[in-house]
Design an enzyme around this catalytic site. Structure first.
Site, PDB file in Angstrom:
ATOM      1  N   LYS A  32       0.846  -1.204   0.000  1.00 42.10           N
ATOM      2  CA  LYS A  32       0.000   0.000   0.000  1.00 42.10           C
ATOM      3  C   LYS A  32       0.878   1.251   0.000  1.00 42.10           C
ATOM      4  CE  LYS A  32      -2.583   1.534   3.673  1.00 42.10           C
ATOM      5  NZ  LYS A  32      -2.564   2.997   3.823  1.00 42.10           N
ATOM      6  N   ASP A  59      -3.434   4.325  -2.067  1.00 39.73           N
ATOM      7  CA  ASP A  59      -4.393   4.788  -1.050  1.00 39.73           C
ATOM      8  C   ASP A  59      -4.354   6.317  -0.956  1.00 39.73           C
ATOM      9  OD1 ASP A  59      -6.191   4.829   1.022  1.00 39.73           O
ATOM     10  OD2 ASP A  59      -4.736   4.252   2.554  1.00 39.73           O
ATOM     11  N   LYS A  61      -7.318   8.197  -1.373  1.00 39.26           N
ATOM     12  CA  LYS A  61      -8.654   8.622  -0.892  1.00 39.26           C
ATOM     13  C   LYS A  61      -9.200   9.834  -1.642  1.00 39.26           C
ATOM     14  CE  LYS A  61      -7.978   6.794   3.801  1.00 39.26           C
ATOM     15  NZ  LYS A  61      -6.557   6.406   3.741  1.00 39.26           N
ATOM     16  N   ASP A  64     -13.617  14.550  -4.740  1.00 37.50           N
ATOM     17  CA  ASP A  64     -13.689  15.801  -5.512  1.00 37.50           C
ATOM     18  C   ASP A  64     -14.930  15.710  -6.390  1.00 37.50           C
ATOM     19  OD1 ASP A  64     -12.943  18.198  -6.946  1.00 37.50           O
ATOM     20  OD2 ASP A  64     -10.867  17.807  -6.382  1.00 37.50           O
ATOM     21  N   THR A 116     -11.841   6.024  10.938  1.00 40.05           N
ATOM     22  CA  THR A 116     -11.945   5.537  12.324  1.00 40.05           C
ATOM     23  C   THR A 116     -11.471   6.579  13.334  1.00 40.05           C
ATOM     24  OG1 THR A 116      -9.875   4.406  11.924  1.00 40.05           O
ATOM     25  CG2 THR A 116     -11.852   3.061  11.890  1.00 40.05           C
ATOM     26  N   ARG A 207       3.239  -1.526  10.622  1.00 39.35           N
ATOM     27  CA  ARG A 207       4.388  -1.637  11.526  1.00 39.35           C
ATOM     28  C   ARG A 207       4.699  -3.024  12.067  1.00 39.35           C
ATOM     29  NH1 ARG A 207       1.966   3.420  14.533  1.00 39.35           N
ATOM     30  NH2 ARG A 207       0.166   2.311  13.708  1.00 39.35           N
TER      31      ARG A 207
END
Ligand code: C5P
Length: 230
Positions: A32, A59, A61, A64, A116, A207
């Protein structure tokens, strides 16, 4: 199972990101690239990741007007990425324009519902009349109706979203940790076993793999745990 692992390359160095890809290609399904890395690495980085034979999840997002998002999707498709994200809250026309722009390509559009980092109070402040859970389900349903191929959702929501979108829509879940992993800044984590059991198709893991002393061993541990959720 390993093909259902997406490794988040969250860093500010394209060279360091490529080193992670070199080490982990063959151990996971996809990488990603997000808003931190893409402005630095650009199309060249995507091309170089794909030269390793790995799939890319872009990614960014997008959110528009429909015409602009359709153009952004066409650009993403031209890079050969497997997944690309848009905000479902951009509205149905934007989602339809995005879906149309990816038609006939190998790129699947994923809609992000409610971040989130937002809670019910935040949504009220923005002006939404429903809380996070209802908003997530409404946006997921709208994305499906607009022809969007997948949804990004937390493991908390994945089972409910699966009910709403049932057939053929891909569900992608971040916030996954092995029982022995540090949680970091993630607040609501689930284990890989649980995520798969609840209906996730792909898990985004950053991570716990990229900062492990042995990333290959870490990726393999995740794959084994995912198998237990089937
Ligand atoms: O390092 P970690 O496993 O927490 O990384 C998770 C990845 O998933 C990061 O790229 C993060 O931005 C992304 N993500 C998330 N939670 C969401 C949506 C995306 O952690 N709700």
């Amino acid at each position: 199972m390993k093909n259902r692992i997406i490794v988040a390359l969250d860093n500010d160095s394209p060279e360091a990101a490529l080193e992670i890809v070199r080490v982990l290609k063959g151990e996971v399904g996809m990488f990603k690239v997000g808003m931190e890395l893409f402005p630095l690495g650009g199309a060249d980085l995507i091309k170089r990741i794909r030269e390793y034979g790995a799939d890319v999840f872009l990614d960014l997002k997008f959110h528009d007007i429909p015409n602009t998002v359709a153009g952004a999707i066409r650009s993403a498709v031209s890079l050969g990425v497997r997944f690309v994200t848009v905000h479902a809250s951009g509205g149905k026309q934007m989602l339809e324009a995005a879906a149309k722009a990816a038609e006939g390509s190998l790129t699947t559009i994923l809609a992000v519902t409610v971040l989130t980092s937002l809670d019910d109070g935040d949504l009220k402040e923005i002006g939404y009349s429903t809380g996070t859970r209802d908003t997530v389900l409404r946006l997921a349903r709208m994305a499906r109706e607009a022809g969007i191929g997948g949804i990004v959702c937390s493991a908390q929501e994945v089972a409910a979203v699966r009910e709403v979108v049932r057939n053929g829509v891909v569900l992608v879940t971040p916030g996954v940790r092995l029982p022995e992993d540090a949680v970091g800044d993630q607040k609501r984590v689930v284990t890989p076993e649980d995520a798969v059991r609840r209906g996730s198709d792909f898990l985004v893991i950053g991570r716990p793999i990229t900062q492990s002393a042995d990333p290959v061993a870490a990726a393999r541990r995740f794959a084994i745990h995912m198998t237990r959720g089937c």
